[in-house]
Design an enzyme around this catalytic site. Structure first.
Site, PDB file in Angstrom:
ATOM      1  CG  HIS A 655      -0.462   0.246   2.553  1.00  0.00           C
ATOM      2  ND1 HIS A 655      -0.279  -0.630   3.506  1.00  0.00           N
ATOM      3  CD2 HIS A 655      -0.096   1.683   3.017  1.00  0.00           C
ATOM      4  CE1 HIS A 655       0.235  -0.161   4.603  1.00  0.00           C
ATOM      5  NE2 HIS A 655       0.067   1.195   4.372  1.00  0.00           N
ATOM      6  CG  ASP A 703      -0.326  -3.989   2.659  1.00  0.00           C
ATOM      7  OD1 ASP A 703       0.483  -3.548   1.647  1.00  0.00           O
ATOM      8  OD2 ASP A 703      -0.451  -3.354   3.568  1.00  0.00           O
ATOM      9  N   GLY A 797       3.128   6.174   8.872  1.00  0.00           N
ATOM     10  CA  GLY A 797       4.580   6.326   8.541  1.00  0.00           C
ATOM     11  C   GLY A 797       5.397   4.993   9.007  1.00  0.00           C
ATOM     12  CB  SER A 799       2.847   1.648   6.188  1.00  0.00           C
ATOM     13  OG  SER A 799       1.544   1.623   6.546  1.00  0.00           O
ATOM     14  N   GLY A 800       4.912  -0.755   6.355  1.00  0.00           N
ATOM     15  CA  GLY A 800       5.834  -1.229   5.506  1.00  0.00           C
ATOM     16  C   GLY A 800       7.066  -1.677   6.093  1.00  0.00           C
TER      17      GLY A 800
END
Ligand code: ARG
Length: 849
Positions: A655, A703, A797, A799-800
């Protein structure tokens, strides 16, 4: 073999020449103006120069006329001739001033023109109704094309010259005309604007498009979308305007192999060979494909030789139009493919291929043909019993176009028999408020959305009569799907001792609550009670206890014989030699378990150099404490986190790259070995972003994304940069296991600032059952972690970024999750949801060797 003719700049050079000519004219005017204005200042010296020239001419004539001239004048002339010196200081100074001023003005004009302005091309497409396509429209030299071009260009000029952007608008050129299979003709035009850089926002794609749309007088009386643009009957709904900043560069700047061609499929079903190859230099090909009016184009790409770099340098882009219009992209081939061929179908009788490649031996081969449009309403009334046949996506096995519609009808012989549809990589889910990205279905008046998955599903229609309608609804072409159909007993879909999964599969009752996801969506593993730790022979073998590295039985029976070779199942560990053992966490646990030792090879990962070892509720991390943590910046702004998993690959969340803008690798930078923002030990640009093909932006399923670095990090930095280990597909984590989430995300839900120091927080794995009670259905590609009070969580922030868990034996750290989503941040009983990395072990292995 089709050879492409090498073309020049085509009509673009005409445009350029046109603009340069106006520029030259401008110079002449400026120069003339300059002469007039500056006359007074340099009058004297100029007068002398001019006079000198006149005098020279005169003097030549003077001799024969001498006797007629009064002596006084000749004397005067002699005086001047004697006195006048063109190289005296005054004259040289005057000349220099003229030249310098001229030079400065020219430079300034050039600078203003090329630096302060940009030439922007807009590609526009619309349909003119009530005009029949005639074959002459194919020939641009024909009278018919020229007169249609003039008519359209005048209308478009009128529209834009009277609009708010009139000062920037230069002119329009008709590029092509094609027939529209549902009536009328399609018009493709280039519009050229010279836009001052400071006013770029006024020449935006939407602004330019709106002007065209607003100029159409729609007649509300007949309630069609066709209105009048001056005297042209234009279909309002067909208008597409696309800014083409990049394209201009492609057309003008590429030095090397250029090719363009118009190819025609004159007969139905006859394949026409396509190929483009370049042995050196850059390649830039623009190929227009035409079929007979009323037909569609079927394009097959058989082989492609390009470098995988996210279509930045090498790409074959297939458009559903005659111009490179972004919203008409059918498919982008950005890397060589494994399957034998890839084929696509247009929605009209034209296609446009843009092939570009960087230096090297690059090319592609394929063919295309004219095919008839598949007619809707394929009504297959069946007396279904057992699996009888298939329903297939349109133009199977080709990718199907973004516009299509099919219907199927079924009738079973008895009222207690319904219809079961077994899909291989596709799933139907009830439609929510949001639209459908990969197919819209209406089944007996109820709406569903389709999506691609990597497992089988069965969809049951509990009615003996069913009407199924499918409509394509994706932006690009979508891969083909098929479903096998059969009748089933409505009252008892699964045989006697079987459990019905939410995916529609039937599994044996013994597979329910066995700790293994047999249904592919974990519907067999939720709402299970924890098995009793009764260490009798039947229980210690339960996958919940057996060979998971924890001694559950006093006598250790549950952890015995775990490295014995057994038949492979979905709960065994597969060694490189394809032998299987039962030890679940065999990978990189410091013990050689496989006969070939493959479980301990490639284990240079997951070691933390530091002993102790926002995130919401976190604390500052120490230097080099999380050596796999990466900060991803998009156009200079912190956007996401990622984890180092090898010398050149990072793992992050899909995402983070979910829009067209974000999926371009060029604006991204990865900072490695960093604790305080702005102080990285290493950074690199991104070569390639691989977003999982089944990523679903609505459900956040799949994701996950891989990023390839442009530069690998040096060994000398291995004390601060380290890859984290990727778990094997069967690696077990249990609820209550302690893991750490890290990142530079917001410290609380309402914060506007992000911390500059890396934050860490310890969270616990939450069982899938509990998490589903909080969030409703979750896919098995998700795993939850948090603390009951909330308080500790990832946030915007993060994410990932990694959810890192230590392996009990061996002490290596594994990337169990990727920060994906959550409701708010750190709210009580709403844990963070992470991508379950173990599910992607083999997907990752396809890229990272
Ligand atoms: N999607 C968020 C991001 O883009 C991460 C959200 C995680 N939320 C949570 N409550 N754990 O950074």
């Amino acid at each position: 073999m089709q050879n492409f003719k090498v073309c020049g700049y085509g009509f673009f050079s005409v445009l350029l020449v046109f603009d340069l000519r106006s520029l030259l004219l401008l110079f002449v005017i400026i120069f003339a103006y300059f002469l007039c204005c500056c006359k007074s200042h340099i009058y004297l010296s100029m007068a002398k120069v001019i006079y000198f020239e006149v005098a020279t001419v005169d003097s030549k004539l003077a001799k024969p006329l001498n006797h007629r001239r009064p002596k006084r004048k000749t004397k005067l002339r002699k005086k001047y001739r004697k006195k006048f010196n063109p190289w005296n200081f005054q004259n040289v100074a005057a000349l220099s001033i003229v030249l310098v001023v001229f030079f400065v003005i020219s430079m300034w004009t050039l600078l203003w023109y090329f630096v302060c302005n940009s030439v922007v091309f807009f590609a526009a497409l619309f349909r003119i109704a009530n005009v029949e396509f005639i074959p002459e429209y194919r020939q641009k030299e024909s009278r018919e094309f020229a007169s249609m071009a003039q008519n359209i260009e005048v209308v478009v000029n009128n529209v834009y010259r009277k609009s708010a952007v009139s000062k920037m608008y230069k002119h329009s050129v008709l590029s092509d005309l094609s027939s529209n299979n549902d009536g009328g003709i399609l018009v493709y035009i280039w519009m050229i604007f010279v836009v001052p850089k400071a006013k770029k926002q006024y020449a935006c794609e939407d602004c330019v498009g709106v002007i065209l749309k607003d100029s159409i007088q729609t007649s509300l009386v007949n309630r069609t979308s066709v209105g009048y643009l001056y005297d042209l009957p234009v279909d309002f709904d067909s208008i597409v305007v696309n800014g083409n900043f990049i394209l201009r560069k492609d057309y003008f700047m590429v030095i090397g192999f250029k090719c363009s061609n118009d190819l025609y499929a004159e007969q139905q079903g006859v394949n026409i060979y396509l190929s483009a190859t370049a042995s050196s230099g850059k390649t830039n090909c623009h190929i227009k494909l035409f079929a007979l009016p009323g037909f569609l184009i079927h394009l097959s790409i058989e082989s492609i030789d390009i470098e995988a770099n996210d279509c930045v340098e090498d790409a074959l882009i297939v458009y559903d139009s005659l111009m490179p219009i972004r919203s008409k992209v059918l498919y982008k081939i950005c890397e060589p493919f494994n399957s034998s061929t890839m084929s696509f179908v247009s929605t009209g009788n034209v296609m446009y291929l843009s092939f570009k490649a960087s230096l090297g031996k690059k090319g592609f081969t394929g063919n295309f043909a004219a095919i008839p449009q598949e007619r809707n309403n394929i009504l297959a009334t069946q007396n279904a019993l057992d699996y009888e046949g298939y329903i297939k996506s349109p133009y199977f096995p080709s990718f199907y176009p973004p516009k299509c519609n099919c219907t199927w009808g079924f009738r079973t012989p008895r009222t207690n028999l319904g219809i079961a549809l077994k899909f291989y990589n596709y799933e139907l889910k009830e439609k929510g408020l949001k639209g459908c990205d990969h197919g819209w279905w209406k089944i007996n008046e109820k709406m569903y959305c389709g999506s691609y998955v990597d497992y089988q599903t069965i969809f049951y229609i509990a009615s003996s009569k069913s009407e199924i309608e499918f409509q394509c609804s994706s932006k690009l072409s979508d891969p083909a799907f098929k479903a096998q159909y059969a009748s089933y007993n409505i009252n008892k879909p699964c045989p006697g001792d079987h459990f019905l999964c939410s995916t529609g599969l039937c599994i044996e009752i013994s597979q329910r609550c066995n700790g293994v996801d047999d249904c592919n969506d974990e519907s067999d593993e939720v709402f299970c009670s924890t098995p009793l730790k009764v260490c009798d022979s039947s229980n210690y073998q339960h996958p919940y206890f057996a060979c998971n590295g924890i001694r559950d039985c006093e006598d250790g029976a549950d952890e015995m014989n775990c490295t014995m070779v057994v038949p492979c199942t979905n709960i065994t560990y597969k060694c490189k030699n394809n032998m299987c053992i039962r030890k679940r966490n065999a990978k990189c646990d410091g013990v050689s378990d496989c006969l070939d030792n493959s479980d301990e090879s490639n284990c240079g990962c997951g070691s933390k150099s530091q002993g102790k070892s926002r995130i919401v509720g976190g604390a500052n991390a120490d230097d080099a404490e999380w050596p796999w943590q990466v900060s991803l910046h998009f156009s200079g702004t912190l956007y996401c986190g990622a984890s180092v998993i090898s010398k050149e690959w990072l793992l992050s969340a899909a995402h983070c790259f979910g829009t067209e803008k974000l999926s371009d690798p060029r604006p991204w930078l990865a900072y490695l070995g960093m604790r305080v923002q702005g102080n990285p030990k290493f950074f690199s640009e991104i070569r390639r972003i691989v977003v999982h093909e089944y990523y679903n932006s609505r459900s956040f399923d799949y994701d996950i994304a891989l990023l390839q670095l442009k530069n690998t990090w040096p060994k000398s930095l291995s004390s601060v940069i380290q890859p984290i280990c990727i778990p094997s597909i069967i690696q077990s984590v249990q609820s209550g296991d302690k893991c750490w989430v890290t990142g530079w995300g917001k410290k609380s839900e309402g914060d506007s600032e992000s911390p500059s120091i890396l934050q860490e927080a310890e969270v616990e794995i939450v069982s899938q059952t509990v998490c589903r009670m909080r969030y409703g259905p979750l896919s098995s590609r998700m795993i939850c972690a948090g603390v009951a009070s909330g308080k500790k969580d990832a946030c915007r922030g993060d994410s990932g970024g990694p959810l890192s868990c230590p392996e009990k034996s061996g002490g290596k750290w594994f990337l169990i999750g990727i920060v994906s989503w959550g409701v708010g941040c750190g709210r009580p009983n709403l844990p963070g949801v992470y991508t379950r990395v173990s599910k992607f072990a083999s997907w990752i292995q396809n890229y990272v060797v």
